[in-house]
Design an enzyme around this catalytic site. Structure first.
Site, PDB file in Angstrom:
ATOM      1  N   GLY A  48      32.815  29.355  38.048  1.00 14.00           N
ATOM      2  CA  GLY A  48      32.520  29.280  39.530  1.00 14.00           C
ATOM      3  C   GLY A  48      34.171  29.652  40.159  1.00 14.00           C
ATOM      4  O   GLY A  48      35.018  29.483  39.680  1.00 14.00           O
ATOM      5  N   ALA A  49      34.053  30.785  41.065  1.00 12.12           N
ATOM      6  CA  ALA A  49      34.958  31.622  41.257  1.00 12.12           C
ATOM      7  C   ALA A  49      36.413  30.459  41.827  1.00 12.12           C
ATOM      8  O   ALA A  49      37.461  30.780  41.145  1.00 12.12           O
ATOM      9  CB  ALA A  49      34.880  32.666  42.550  1.00 12.12           C
ATOM     10  N   ARG A  84      38.301  36.940  32.854  1.00  6.38           N
ATOM     11  CA  ARG A  84      36.919  37.166  33.696  1.00  6.38           C
ATOM     12  C   ARG A  84      37.509  38.259  34.673  1.00  6.38           C
ATOM     13  O   ARG A  84      38.327  37.874  35.517  1.00  6.38           O
ATOM     14  CB  ARG A  84      36.258  35.953  34.084  1.00  6.38           C
ATOM     15  CG  ARG A  84      35.950  35.059  32.909  1.00  6.38           C
ATOM     16  CD  ARG A  84      34.768  33.920  33.493  1.00  6.38           C
ATOM     17  NE  ARG A  84      33.517  34.476  33.623  1.00  6.38           N
ATOM     18  CZ  ARG A  84      32.343  34.159  34.345  1.00  6.38           C
ATOM     19  NH1 ARG A  84      32.555  32.844  34.758  1.00  6.38           N
ATOM     20  NH2 ARG A  84      31.489  34.726  34.706  1.00  6.38           N
ATOM     21  N   GLN A 189      22.841  28.540  35.581  1.00  4.56           N
ATOM     22  CA  GLN A 189      23.711  27.513  35.964  1.00  4.56           C
ATOM     23  C   GLN A 189      22.926  26.862  37.350  1.00  4.56           C
ATOM     24  O   GLN A 189      23.303  26.082  37.814  1.00  4.56           O
ATOM     25  CB  GLN A 189      24.655  28.275  36.729  1.00  4.56           C
ATOM     26  CG  GLN A 189      25.971  28.928  35.784  1.00  4.56           C
ATOM     27  CD  GLN A 189      25.470  30.340  35.215  1.00  4.56           C
ATOM     28  OE1 GLN A 189      24.416  30.543  35.272  1.00  4.56           O
ATOM     29  NE2 GLN A 189      26.527  31.108  35.052  1.00  4.56           N
ATOM     30  N   ASP A 230      31.824  35.552  44.379  1.00  4.21           N
ATOM     31  CA  ASP A 230      33.031  35.804  43.381  1.00  4.21           C
ATOM     32  C   ASP A 230      34.036  36.880  43.880  1.00  4.21           C
ATOM     33  O   ASP A 230      35.109  36.876  43.726  1.00  4.21           O
ATOM     34  CB  ASP A 230      32.454  36.429  42.079  1.00  4.21           C
ATOM     35  CG  ASP A 230      31.880  35.153  41.180  1.00  4.21           C
ATOM     36  OD1 ASP A 230      30.554  34.857  41.748  1.00  4.21           O
ATOM     37  OD2 ASP A 230      32.538  34.595  40.429  1.00  4.21           O
ATOM     38  N   LYS A 241      26.712  35.953  41.342  1.00  7.13           N
ATOM     39  CA  LYS A 241      25.805  35.838  40.202  1.00  7.13           C
ATOM     40  C   LYS A 241      24.435  36.866  40.177  1.00  7.13           C
ATOM     41  O   LYS A 241      23.841  37.004  41.308  1.00  7.13           O
ATOM     42  CB  LYS A 241      25.232  34.623  40.061  1.00  7.13           C
ATOM     43  CG  LYS A 241      24.362  34.224  39.020  1.00  7.13           C
ATOM     44  CD  LYS A 241      25.073  34.765  37.634  1.00  7.13           C
ATOM     45  CE  LYS A 241      26.457  33.856  37.321  1.00  7.13           C
ATOM     46  NZ  LYS A 241      26.938  34.679  36.406  1.00  7.13           N
TER      47      LYS A 241
HETATM   48  O1  MRU Z   1      29.423  33.224  36.021  1.00  5.23           O
HETATM   49  P1  MRU Z   1      29.651  31.898  36.807  1.00  5.23           P
HETATM   50  O2  MRU Z   1      28.844  30.838  36.572  1.00  5.23           O
HETATM   51  O3  MRU Z   1      31.213  31.747  36.853  1.00  5.23           O
HETATM   52  O4  MRU Z   1      29.252  32.543  38.269  1.00  5.23           O
HETATM   53  C1  MRU Z   1      29.510  31.779  39.210  1.00  5.23           C
HETATM   54  C2  MRU Z   1      28.901  32.384  40.536  1.00  5.23           C
HETATM   55  O5  MRU Z   1      28.226  33.300  40.772  1.00  5.23           O
HETATM   56  C3  MRU Z   1      29.326  31.391  41.910  1.00  5.23           C
HETATM   57  O6  MRU Z   1      28.013  31.770  42.814  1.00  5.23           O
HETATM   58  C4  MRU Z   1      30.243  32.067  42.598  1.00  5.23           C
HETATM   59  O7  MRU Z   1      31.483  31.959  41.597  1.00  5.23           O
HETATM   60  C5  MRU Z   1      30.757  30.809  43.663  1.00  5.23           C
HETATM   61  S1  MRU Z   1      31.236  29.542  43.143  1.00  5.23           S
HETATM   62  C6  MRU Z   1      31.660  28.577  44.600  1.00  5.23           C
END
Ligand code: MRU
Length: 344
Positions: A48-49, A84, A189, A230, A241
């Site tokens: 999550g970002a 990432r 997720q 992100d 995502k």
């Molecule tokens: O690959 P992830 O699980 O890190 O992806 C997370 C997402 O796409 C979330 O929607 C995004 O990071 C926002 S989290 C507040």
């Protein structure tokens, strides 16, 4: 009940809830080396970002404690930057940590100076998520149903969440809100994390397969789609995502508003449009194997982009700690960029 997604623990290292194991196991792990922090980010033990940004900031502290040597910390910054590519929070947090290296290494205790900076980033994330959630909650009415994708909740941040933070704030304001959570293949997720945290917070959640979203929208079951981000480009195009783009097309086709909820740390004002956002490509095994079970012949081809870009025209509004930006976004986002002052 906010989740303790991550914390600096016992002055020993970064303690996180291992998100790879949820919802079956609630296990915490302590990360005490740079390599452990990098692996935890890459493997989505912490994800999550905003949470990635905070974890990386503590990763710099871990590096300074491994070896009180500026070159070692610079190498750790470079390793953390490679974990990432899409979530801009990672780079924002690491830039902020790098900016105080002079101050840290000019002091008697560099690790302590870096720890104070990482704590600042951590506390700031909690505060700004709560602020943006308060704005977003104004868009929800009592009895509404929200569709969300992936996990943009406490687990993806310092504890409160962005898209799910909006739901929590509306519920705290006395509104009854139901949530539909798309399962979010390949790593689930939505099914694993969003359903886990909403249910432990007493919020009515219904999990659907991603392929059901269009029909659920058509059936009129959804009042708002709310997702996180992100990386948001200067024109409002938003990487989130994989599957968010498809959801935005369906929401638009059915006249359902789609909101992006994200703190300014998820904005990349130097990127003009979504075309320039780097999209992470992940391993084929995430598609052909689910929880150790092979579900497709592993020797065929797979394509596994972790994110997609939702064009600004499919987004009804963007919610940040600065307020709510409606269409057209460019001018409002330019104002937000001007006022974007980072707290150290
Ligand atoms: O690959 P992830 O699980 O890190 O992806 C997370 C997402 O796409 C979330 O929607 C995004 O990071 C926002 S989290 C507040």
């Amino acid at each position: 009940m906010p989740v303790e997604t991550l914390r600096w623990w016992d002055n020993r290292g970064l303690d996180i809830i291992d998100q790879r194991l949820l919802p079956l196991q609630e296990k915490r792990i302590l990360l005490t080396t740079t390599d452990e922090v990098c692996l935890a980010i890459k493997s989505l033990a912490v994800r999550g970002a905003p949470a990635i940004g905070v974890a990386a900031a503590y990763g710099v502290v871990v590096a300074a404690r491994e070896k009180t040597d500026r070159t070692h910390v610079m190498n750790a910054l470079a390793k953390l930057r490679k974990t990432r590519p899409t979530a801009v929070n990672l780079f924002n947090a690491l830039d902020r940590m790098e900016a105080i290296l002079d101050q840290a290494f000019g002091s008697t205790d560099p690790a302590e100076v870096l720890l104070q900076a990482a704590r600042g980033i951590h506390e700031e994330d909690d505060r700004i998520c709560r602020e943006l959630a308060g704005y977003g909650a104004q868009l929800l009415s009592d009895g509404d149903t929200v569709l969300t994708h992936c996990n943009a909740g406490g687990l993806a941040t310092s504890g409160y969440g962005t898209a799910l933070g909006v739901v929590y704030a509306a519920v705290e304001a006395g509104k009854r809100i139901r949530v539909y959570a798309g399962e979010t293949r390949p790593l689930l997720q939505g099914a694993r994390l969003t359903a886990w945290e909403l249910s432990r917070n007493g919020i009515d959640v219904t999990v659907i397969c991603d392929s059901m979203a269009a029909s659920v929208l058509r059936e009129g079951k959804i009042d708002h789609v709310i997702v996180g981000a992100d990386r948001i480009a200067a024109n409002g195009d938003t990487a989130n995502k994989i599957g968010t783009y498809g959801l935005s097309v369906c929401a638009r086709a059915h006249g359902v508003p789609l909101y992006i909820a994200a703190p300014l740390t998820s904005f990349d004002f130097s990127t003009a449009s979504g075309d320039e956002i780097p999209i992470e490509q992940r391993d084929a095994s995430e598609i052909h194997t689910i929880a150790g079970t092979t579900v497709a012949p592993p020797d065929v081809s797979f394509y596994n982009p972790a994110f997609d870009v939702t064009p600004a025209e499919n987004i009804t509004a963007i919610i940040s700690e600065k307020g709510i930006a409606s269409q057209p976004f460019a001018m409002v986002l330019a104002e937000w960029a001007k006022g974007y002052r980072r707290i150290m």
